[in-house]
Design a protein around this motif. Structure first.
Motif, mmCIF file in Angstrom:
data_model
loop_
_atom_site.group_PDB
_atom_site.id
_atom_site.type_symbol
_atom_site.label_atom_id
_atom_site.label_comp_id
_atom_site.label_asym_id
_atom_site.label_seq_id
_atom_site.Cartn_x
_atom_site.Cartn_y
_atom_site.Cartn_z
ATOM 1 N N VAL A 49 -26.728 43.536 -34.718
ATOM 2 C CA VAL A 49 -25.595 43.001 -33.955
ATOM 3 C C VAL A 49 -24.609 44.118 -33.621
ATOM 4 N N VAL A 50 -24.332 44.951 -34.602
ATOM 5 C CA VAL A 50 -23.423 46.080 -34.379
ATOM 6 C C VAL A 50 -24.012 47.046 -33.363
ATOM 7 N N ASP A 51 -25.319 47.262 -33.413
ATOM 8 C CA ASP A 51 -25.981 48.155 -32.460
ATOM 9 C C ASP A 51 -25.896 47.612 -31.040
ATOM 10 N N ILE A 52 -26.127 46.317 -30.866
ATOM 11 C CA ILE A 52 -26.028 45.699 -29.541
ATOM 12 C C ILE A 52 -24.591 45.762 -29.036
ATOM 13 N N ALA A 53 -23.636 45.496 -29.917
ATOM 14 C CA ALA A 53 -22.224 45.542 -29.520
ATOM 15 C C ALA A 53 -21.813 46.958 -29.127
ATOM 16 N N SER A 54 -22.269 47.952 -29.875
ATOM 17 C CA SER A 54 -21.904 49.332 -29.528
ATOM 18 C C SER A 54 -22.561 49.760 -28.219
ATOM 19 N N GLN A 55 -23.785 49.301 -27.968
ATOM 20 C CA GLN A 55 -24.428 49.594 -26.683
ATOM 21 C C GLN A 55 -23.658 48.939 -25.536
ATOM 22 N N ALA A 56 -23.197 47.719 -25.747
ATOM 23 C CA ALA A 56 -22.439 47.012 -24.709
ATOM 24 C C ALA A 56 -21.107 47.703 -24.444
ATOM 25 N N ILE A 57 -20.428 48.131 -25.497
ATOM 26 C CA ILE A 57 -19.151 48.839 -25.310
ATOM 27 C C ILE A 57 -19.373 50.167 -24.612
ATOM 28 N N TRP A 58 -20.427 50.884 -24.982
ATOM 29 C CA TRP A 58 -20.722 52.152 -24.319
ATOM 30 C C TRP A 58 -21.047 51.920 -22.836
ATOM 31 N N LEU A 59 -21.763 50.852 -22.525
ATOM 32 C CA LEU A 59 -22.071 50.524 -21.134
ATOM 33 C C LEU A 59 -20.802 50.231 -20.349
ATOM 34 N N ILE A 60 -19.875 49.504 -20.946
ATOM 35 C CA ILE A 60 -18.599 49.212 -20.286
ATOM 36 C C ILE A 60 -17.845 50.499 -20.004
ATOM 37 N N ILE A 61 -17.787 51.383 -20.982
ATOM 38 C CA ILE A 61 -17.095 52.662 -20.796
ATOM 39 C C ILE A 61 -17.788 53.494 -19.716
ATOM 40 N N GLU A 62 -19.098 53.560 -19.777
ATOM 41 C CA GLU A 62 -19.869 54.359 -18.818
ATOM 42 C C GLU A 62 -19.709 53.843 -17.388
ATOM 43 N N CYS A 63 -19.699 52.529 -17.221
ATOM 44 C CA CYS A 63 -19.606 51.949 -15.880
ATOM 45 C C CYS A 63 -18.181 51.961 -15.325
ATOM 46 N N ILE A 72 -26.311 47.846 -15.624
ATOM 47 C CA ILE A 72 -26.096 46.536 -16.242
ATOM 48 C C ILE A 72 -27.407 45.751 -16.326
ATOM 49 N N LEU A 73 -28.197 45.802 -15.258
ATOM 50 C CA LEU A 73 -29.480 45.085 -15.268
ATOM 51 C C LEU A 73 -30.442 45.650 -16.300
ATOM 52 N N PHE A 111 -12.398 49.644 -3.621
ATOM 53 C CA PHE A 111 -13.460 49.008 -2.834
ATOM 54 C C PHE A 111 -14.487 50.035 -2.370
ATOM 55 N N LEU A 112 -14.017 51.178 -1.930
ATOM 56 C CA LEU A 112 -14.925 52.238 -1.492
ATOM 57 C C LEU A 112 -15.790 52.729 -2.652
ATOM 58 N N MET A 113 -15.193 52.901 -3.819
ATOM 59 C CA MET A 113 -15.961 53.354 -4.982
ATOM 60 C C MET A 113 -16.985 52.312 -5.425
ATOM 61 N N ILE A 114 -16.612 51.040 -5.335
ATOM 62 C CA ILE A 114 -17.577 49.995 -5.689
ATOM 63 C C ILE A 114 -18.750 49.998 -4.715
ATOM 64 N N ILE A 115 -18.457 50.247 -3.445
ATOM 65 C CA ILE A 115 -19.532 50.338 -2.454
ATOM 66 C C ILE A 115 -20.428 51.534 -2.745
ATOM 67 N N LEU A 116 -19.818 52.672 -3.096
ATOM 68 C CA LEU A 116 -20.590 53.892 -3.329
ATOM 69 C C LEU A 116 -21.364 53.866 -4.649
ATOM 70 N N THR A 117 -20.759 53.309 -5.696
ATOM 71 C CA THR A 117 -21.403 53.326 -7.006
ATOM 72 C C THR A 117 -21.971 51.978 -7.421
ATOM 73 N N GLY A 118 -21.917 50.996 -6.539
ATOM 74 C CA GLY A 118 -22.370 49.651 -6.886
ATOM 75 C C GLY A 118 -23.820 49.583 -7.307
ATOM 76 N N ASP A 119 -24.672 50.330 -6.624
ATOM 77 C CA ASP A 119 -26.094 50.331 -6.959
ATOM 78 C C ASP A 119 -26.320 50.888 -8.362
ATOM 79 N N TRP A 120 -25.646 51.968 -8.670
ATOM 80 C CA TRP A 120 -25.758 52.581 -9.997
ATOM 81 C C TRP A 120 -25.225 51.649 -11.082
ATOM 82 N N LEU A 121 -24.071 51.020 -10.806
ATOM 83 C CA LEU A 121 -23.485 50.084 -11.761
ATOM 84 C C LEU A 121 -24.426 48.909 -12.027
ATOM 85 N N LEU A 122 -24.951 48.341 -10.955
ATOM 86 C CA LEU A 122 -25.843 47.193 -11.093
ATOM 87 C C LEU A 122 -27.117 47.565 -11.844
ATOM 88 N N ASN A 123 -27.673 48.729 -11.557
ATOM 89 C CA ASN A 123 -28.888 49.163 -12.255
ATOM 90 C C ASN A 123 -28.636 49.358 -13.746
#
Length: 89
Positions: free
Chosen positions: A6-20, A73-74, A59-71
């Motif tokens: 559980v701690v490992d999943i939570a730390s991965q999720a927090i790292w993903l939030i920070i990274e994105c 998270i997915l 908005f411009l940054m979301i357009i430019l990095t949206g694909d990377w962000l979505l990949n």
């Protein structure tokens, strides 16, 4: 499922939030700093002058990095779902 998992999943999720969120927050910080310097130099203290450019740049940054962000998270969600059977046991 153990506490360590559980701690490992939570730390991965927090790292993903920070990274994105880092690219978006850095660009917002830079735009805010530039606008703040501009306001100081010109003595213009208009409140909307800070918000409108930040919103447009975000908005411009979301357009430019949206694909990377979505990949990112997915891939995290797919990893969670692929190990779902292991977590239930």
């Amino acid at each position: 499922m153990t506490t360590g998992e559980v701690v490992d999943i939570a730390s991965q999720a927090i790292w993903l939030i920070i990274e994105c969120s880092t690219p978006l927050l850095l660009v917002s910080l830079i735009v805010g700093l530039v606008i703040s310097i501009f306001q100081t130099v010109t003595s213009i203290q208009e409140q909307t002058l800070t918000f409108v450019p930040k919103i447009l740049v975000m908005f411009l940054m979301i357009i430019l990095t949206g694909d990377w962000l979505l990949n990112n998270i997915l891939s995290f969600i797919q990893d969670l779902w692929s190990k779902f059977g292991d977590y239930v046991r």
